[in-house]
Every structure is written in C-alpha cells, then in structure tokens.
Design a protein around this motif. Structure first.
Motif, PDB file in Angstrom:
ATOM      1  N   PHE A 230       0.840  -1.195   0.000  1.00 49.18           N
ATOM      2  CA  PHE A 230       0.000   0.000   0.000  1.00 49.18           C
ATOM      3  C   PHE A 230       0.870   1.238   0.000  1.00 49.18           C
ATOM      4  CE2 PHE A 230      -2.071   3.302   2.655  1.00 49.18           C
ATOM      5  CZ  PHE A 230      -3.165   3.578   1.846  1.00 49.18           C
ATOM      6  N   MET A 231       0.552   2.194  -0.846  1.00 43.12           N
ATOM      7  CA  MET A 231       1.326   3.433  -0.903  1.00 43.12           C
ATOM      8  C   MET A 231       0.791   4.412   0.139  1.00 43.12           C
ATOM      9  SD  MET A 231       2.228   3.866  -4.975  1.00 43.12           S
ATOM     10  CE  MET A 231       3.504   5.091  -4.617  1.00 43.12           C
ATOM     11  N   GLY A 232       1.234   4.226   1.362  1.00 43.13           N
ATOM     12  CA  GLY A 232       0.819   5.021   2.499  1.00 43.13           C
ATOM     13  C   GLY A 232       1.324   4.362   3.765  1.00 43.13           C
ATOM     14  N   ASP A 233       0.894   4.852   4.914  1.00 42.97           N
ATOM     15  CA  ASP A 233       1.354   4.319   6.194  1.00 42.97           C
ATOM     16  C   ASP A 233       0.580   3.072   6.610  1.00 42.97           C
ATOM     17  OD1 ASP A 233       3.447   6.067   6.686  1.00 42.97           O
ATOM     18  OD2 ASP A 233       2.147   7.577   7.601  1.00 42.97           O
ATOM     19  N   GLU A 234       1.130   2.381   7.619  1.00 41.62           N
ATOM     20  CA  GLU A 234       0.578   1.102   8.051  1.00 41.62           C
ATOM     21  C   GLU A 234      -0.848   1.231   8.581  1.00 41.62           C
ATOM     22  OE1 GLU A 234       1.594  -2.548  11.190  1.00 41.62           O
ATOM     23  OE2 GLU A 234       2.942  -0.830  10.996  1.00 41.62           O
ATOM     24  N   ASP A 235      -1.119   2.313   9.347  1.00 46.32           N
ATOM     25  CA  ASP A 235      -2.457   2.452   9.909  1.00 46.32           C
ATOM     26  C   ASP A 235      -3.510   2.609   8.817  1.00 46.32           C
ATOM     27  OD1 ASP A 235      -1.466   4.911   9.183  1.00 46.32           O
ATOM     28  OD2 ASP A 235      -2.362   6.003  10.861  1.00 46.32           O
ATOM     29  N   GLU A 236      -3.141   3.243   7.705  1.00 47.33           N
ATOM     30  CA  GLU A 236      -4.060   3.359   6.578  1.00 47.33           C
ATOM     31  C   GLU A 236      -4.173   2.037   5.830  1.00 47.33           C
ATOM     32  OE1 GLU A 236      -3.741   7.704   4.750  1.00 47.33           O
ATOM     33  OE2 GLU A 236      -1.765   6.785   4.948  1.00 47.33           O
ATOM     34  N   ALA A 237      -3.071   1.314   5.712  1.00 49.77           N
ATOM     35  CA  ALA A 237      -3.077   0.031   5.001  1.00 49.77           C
ATOM     36  C   ALA A 237      -4.041  -0.954   5.648  1.00 49.77           C
ATOM     37  CB  ALA A 237      -1.663  -0.555   4.969  1.00 49.77           C
ATOM     38  N   ARG A 238      -4.200  -0.864   6.963  1.00 50.98           N
ATOM     39  CA  ARG A 238      -5.066  -1.793   7.678  1.00 50.98           C
ATOM     40  C   ARG A 238      -6.547  -1.583   7.369  1.00 50.98           C
ATOM     41  NH1 ARG A 238      -2.573  -4.781  11.494  1.00 50.98           N
ATOM     42  NH2 ARG A 238      -0.431  -4.210  12.047  1.00 50.98           N
ATOM     43  N   GLN A 239      -6.865  -0.522   6.656  1.00 53.03           N
ATOM     44  CA  GLN A 239      -8.245  -0.281   6.260  1.00 53.03           C
ATOM     45  C   GLN A 239      -8.644  -1.102   5.028  1.00 53.03           C
ATOM     46  OE1 GLN A 239      -8.857   3.948   5.698  1.00 53.03           O
ATOM     47  NE2 GLN A 239      -7.643   4.464   7.514  1.00 53.03           N
ATOM     48  N   PHE A 240      -7.646  -1.805   4.436  1.00 55.49           N
ATOM     49  CA  PHE A 240      -7.893  -2.541   3.204  1.00 55.49           C
ATOM     50  C   PHE A 240      -7.518  -4.017   3.357  1.00 55.49           C
ATOM     51  CE2 PHE A 240      -7.015   1.860   2.130  1.00 55.49           C
ATOM     52  CZ  PHE A 240      -8.053   2.173   1.252  1.00 55.49           C
ATOM     53  N   SER A 241      -8.109  -4.846   2.506  1.00 55.17           N
ATOM     54  CA  SER A 241      -7.765  -6.260   2.412  1.00 55.17           C
ATOM     55  C   SER A 241      -7.667  -6.627   0.941  1.00 55.17           C
ATOM     56  CB  SER A 241      -8.813  -7.137   3.107  1.00 55.17           C
ATOM     57  OG  SER A 241      -8.849  -6.892   4.499  1.00 55.17           O
ATOM     58  N   TYR A 242      -7.046  -7.761   0.678  1.00 53.71           N
ATOM     59  CA  TYR A 242      -6.948  -8.215  -0.708  1.00 53.71           C
ATOM     60  C   TYR A 242      -6.852  -9.725  -0.768  1.00 53.71           C
ATOM     61  CZ  TYR A 242      -1.870  -9.130  -0.300  1.00 53.71           C
ATOM     62  OH  TYR A 242      -0.636  -9.631   0.051  1.00 53.71           O
ATOM     63  N   THR A 243      -7.196 -10.272  -1.923  1.00 55.81           N
ATOM     64  CA  THR A 243      -7.031 -11.702  -2.177  1.00 55.81           C
ATOM     65  C   THR A 243      -6.182 -11.876  -3.432  1.00 55.81           C
ATOM     66  OG1 THR A 243      -9.071 -11.791  -3.484  1.00 55.81           O
ATOM     67  CG2 THR A 243      -9.222 -12.379  -1.137  1.00 55.81           C
ATOM     68  N   LEU A 244      -5.414 -12.949  -3.454  1.00 61.20           N
ATOM     69  CA  LEU A 244      -4.665 -13.372  -4.627  1.00 61.20           C
ATOM     70  C   LEU A 244      -4.958 -14.847  -4.841  1.00 61.20           C
ATOM     71  CD1 LEU A 244      -1.136 -11.778  -3.959  1.00 61.20           C
ATOM     72  CD2 LEU A 244      -2.838 -10.983  -5.607  1.00 61.20           C
ATOM     73  N   GLU A 245      -5.060 -15.250  -6.083  1.00 56.66           N
ATOM     74  CA  GLU A 245      -5.247 -16.682  -6.359  1.00 56.66           C
ATOM     75  C   GLU A 245      -4.528 -17.062  -7.642  1.00 56.66           C
ATOM     76  OE1 GLU A 245      -9.373 -17.292  -8.718  1.00 56.66           O
ATOM     77  OE2 GLU A 245      -9.612 -16.875  -6.563  1.00 56.66           O
ATOM     78  N   VAL A 246      -4.048 -18.283  -7.659  1.00 56.81           N
ATOM     79  CA  VAL A 246      -3.377 -18.841  -8.823  1.00 56.81           C
ATOM     80  C   VAL A 246      -3.838 -20.287  -8.948  1.00 56.81           C
ATOM     81  CG1 VAL A 246      -1.355 -19.538  -7.473  1.00 56.81           C
ATOM     82  CG2 VAL A 246      -1.146 -19.199  -9.937  1.00 56.81           C
ATOM     83  N   GLY A 247      -4.007 -20.764 -10.162  1.00 54.78           N
ATOM     84  CA  GLY A 247      -4.501 -22.126 -10.313  1.00 54.78           C
ATOM     85  C   GLY A 247      -4.391 -22.638 -11.727  1.00 54.78           C
ATOM     86  N   GLY A 248      -4.860 -23.856 -11.897  1.00 55.07           N
ATOM     87  CA  GLY A 248      -4.841 -24.524 -13.195  1.00 55.07           C
ATOM     88  C   GLY A 248      -5.123 -25.990 -13.001  1.00 55.07           C
ATOM     89  N   ASN A 249      -5.493 -26.669 -14.071  1.00 53.94           N
ATOM     90  CA  ASN A 249      -5.788 -28.101 -14.001  1.00 53.94           C
ATOM     91  C   ASN A 249      -6.844 -28.413 -12.937  1.00 53.94           C
ATOM     92  OD1 ASN A 249      -4.129 -29.045 -16.060  1.00 53.94           O
ATOM     93  ND2 ASN A 249      -2.345 -29.201 -14.711  1.00 53.94           N
ATOM     94  N   GLY A 250      -7.797 -27.499 -12.785  1.00 56.26           N
ATOM     95  CA  GLY A 250      -8.891 -27.744 -11.850  1.00 56.26           C
ATOM     96  C   GLY A 250      -8.541 -27.509 -10.399  1.00 56.26           C
ATOM     97  N   ARG A 251      -7.365 -26.964 -10.132  1.00 56.66           N
ATOM     98  CA  ARG A 251      -6.949 -26.657  -8.752  1.00 56.66           C
ATOM     99  C   ARG A 251      -6.733 -25.157  -8.603  1.00 56.66           C
ATOM    100  NH1 ARG A 251      -6.162 -31.833 -10.993  1.00 56.66           N
ATOM    101  NH2 ARG A 251      -5.863 -33.374  -9.311  1.00 56.66           N
ATOM    102  N   LYS A 252      -6.792 -24.697  -7.362  1.00 53.42           N
ATOM    103  CA  LYS A 252      -6.633 -23.273  -7.104  1.00 53.42           C
ATOM    104  C   LYS A 252      -6.008 -23.058  -5.734  1.00 53.42           C
ATOM    105  CE  LYS A 252     -10.389 -20.865  -6.427  1.00 53.42           C
ATOM    106  NZ  LYS A 252     -11.668 -20.192  -6.731  1.00 53.42           N
TER     107      LYS A 252
END
Length: 306
Positions: A230-252
């Motif tokens: 996050f481009m900002g300070d830690e206290d501001e970063a805690r206001q956000f969440s995110y997900t990442l996923e990678v997969g293939g061949n029917g798996r994730k």
C-alpha cells in the motif's frame, strides 16, 4: 565542568541574544507536553534559536550534534561520530581534540524546542531538542522511499510524486480498478533465479497499491511469491484487504491478507513470507503442458473494510 567548557560557554553567550524573562517563562510552561504545535511559535526568540541551531551543527557532517559533543581547546566543536572520522584533529583549527566535552552547549541544547525537519511536508509539532531526532525517525510526514523493486532506487518523496516517478522513470503499468488478472511466463521453468518485479500500480478507493512478484529460494526450495503493498502508512493500510489466487488443471491456491505499507521494503515483506507463496512443482502443475514452461495466472481483488 570539563577543561575548555568555559571557552565554549563564552562563544555561545556572545552569539545569542536571550529573550526577556516573560518569553522564557512562557516557553517553559509550554514544555509540559512532549510536543506542541508550531503555530505557538518561538515568540520573539526566533533569531536566537536560529543562532543556537547553527552552533549545534557539526562542521563536518552538518547534522545536529547530540551528546557527547566534543570541543578542542580553542572552543571549536564536533559531533561524536565525526570525531573519529577526523582522527581526533579539530576540523577548524587542526588542534588535537582530546576528550573535552562541551558541557555548556549540551546544556543549552536541553532548553531548545525545534520544529520537525518535515515541517514543510505538514508536520507542525515542536519538540524538545533531544526528542526531535526520535520523532523524525517515525514522523508520519517523512518522505517515502521509492517502492520500485526491480532495481535499487534512491528517490524519495510524497505519494503523488512517487506515482509519477514510477510511471515515467520506471515505466510501471498503471491500472484503474480493484480487480486484476496477470500472467507470468518463463521459458525455462527449471531455472529459478532471485528476481523481483513490480507488475502494476492499482488506483482504487482514491489510493494506490503495488503488485509485486518474486522468484527466490526459500531455504533450498525454489518458490514464487506474489504480494501487495500500500502506498501510504501502516495504519491506513489496515483499512484494506486483498485476495490473490493462482490455479490450473482444476486446482486453485488462494491467499487473503492486508497490504503492507511501502514503509516496509519489498525485501522485508518477502522475507516475512507475507503473501501468496507457490512452490515450483505446484507452479509447474498449474502451468500444465510438458512442465517445461512456466505459465502462471495471478488474479486478485482489493476492497476496503467497513
């Protein structure tokens, strides 16, 4: 007082026009808290404060001096770090420095209150001299380091200027939106060399987020890692969440976390393993085919917590 202390005191007193009793008293009353707003000012004592500030500058490194402050028999001062650098020779008159402390200057420093060095960036607090340095190391207005991870970059600045810098100087892709899909392709998947990329900067919710992808060895195991900063300070970063996923061949494989502030270097985030980590064998399985070419699709989403 150490030998020579009187010389230093005379120099200080000859250059400083101290304010009257009322001004001094009012300043003492304001020192009840560890900091105060710069709008209270220094009364009529601005000139004398600047004079003392000049006296407290080391003639070698030009930084403010903190105890122990050393002086030569002629009254010239130097900070403790530079005393070793100049090999115990006064940088002004070349006389031997010895171990004479300038106790008078150290005492005067205790009475000072100075603005944060980042005042021009928005910090309007005033600090006792010996508290100022500690504050500045963690001041929320201090400049950010460039978050680009593909090469060492010494550029610092506020967030808007760094966004322009990333786009113009590092040619980082800019993307508007809170969802994304990226592909990472490597011809020879058997080779995992330490490498890092900043794939994209995302603009969403009025803020900016950096997507990183790293290839490195975790112990002896080759791995890939994706994470968000996050481009900002830690206290501001805690206001956000995110997900990442990678997969293939029917798996994730899915990761959910909180973006790390760019106050933390990409190396620190990587070493803490705070992101989506993919073992090479699994990455090849996701890629399909003959497992000779790596083809990873990284998808994600950013949202603001309520």
């Amino acid at each position: 007082m150490a030998p020579g202390g009187g010389i230093c005191k005379e120099i200080i007193e000859s250059r400083i026009a101290f304010a009257d009793y009322e001004t001094t008293t009012s300043n003492v009353e304001l020192r009840g808290s560890p900091c105060r707003k710069a709008t209270t000012g220094f009364g009529g004592n601005t000139t004398s404060t600047n004079d003392v500030h000049e006296l407290l500058e080391c003639p070698v490194c030009m930084n403010l001096m903190y105890p122990p402050i050393y002086q030569c028999p002629n009254g010239h001062t130097v900070c403790s770090n530079c005393k070793a650098r100049v090999r115990n020779s006064c940088p002004t008159c070349r006389h031997d420095l010895g171990n004479i402390r300038c106790l008078a200057l150290e005492k005067v420093a205790e009475s000072l209150e100075l603005p944060c060095r980042y005042q021009i960036l928005g910090c309007h607090d005033i600090f006792p001299y010996y508290s100022k340095l500690k504050h500045e190391k963690n001041c929320k207005y201090r400049p950010y380091n460039c978050p680009y991870a593909g090469a060492e970059c010494s550029v610092t600045g506020d967030i808007p200027s760094l966004v322009v810098h990333l786009k113009n100087d590092h040619k980082v892709d800019m993307h508007d939106g809170s969802t994304f899909n990226h592909r990472y392709v490597k011809a020879n998947a058997q080779e995992v060399e330490n490498a890092t990329w900043m794939l994209t900067v995302f603009n969403c919710f009025g803020r900016q987020f950096c997507l990183h992808f790293e290839a490195f060895h975790l112990g002896s195991a080759p791995v890939y890692m994706a994470f968000l900063r996050f481009m900002g300070d830690e206290d501001e970063a805690r206001q956000f969440s995110y997900t990442l996923e990678v997969g293939g061949n029917g798996r994730k494989l899915t990761w959910q976390g909180i973006p790390r502030s760019i106050r933390d270097s990409h190396r620190k985030v990587r070493d803490s393993q705070d992101g989506l980590i993919i073992q090479r064998n699994l990455a090849l399985f996701f890629s399909g085919g003959d497992k000779q070419e790596l083809k990873l699709k990284v998808a994600g989403r950013i949202w603001k917590e309520q």
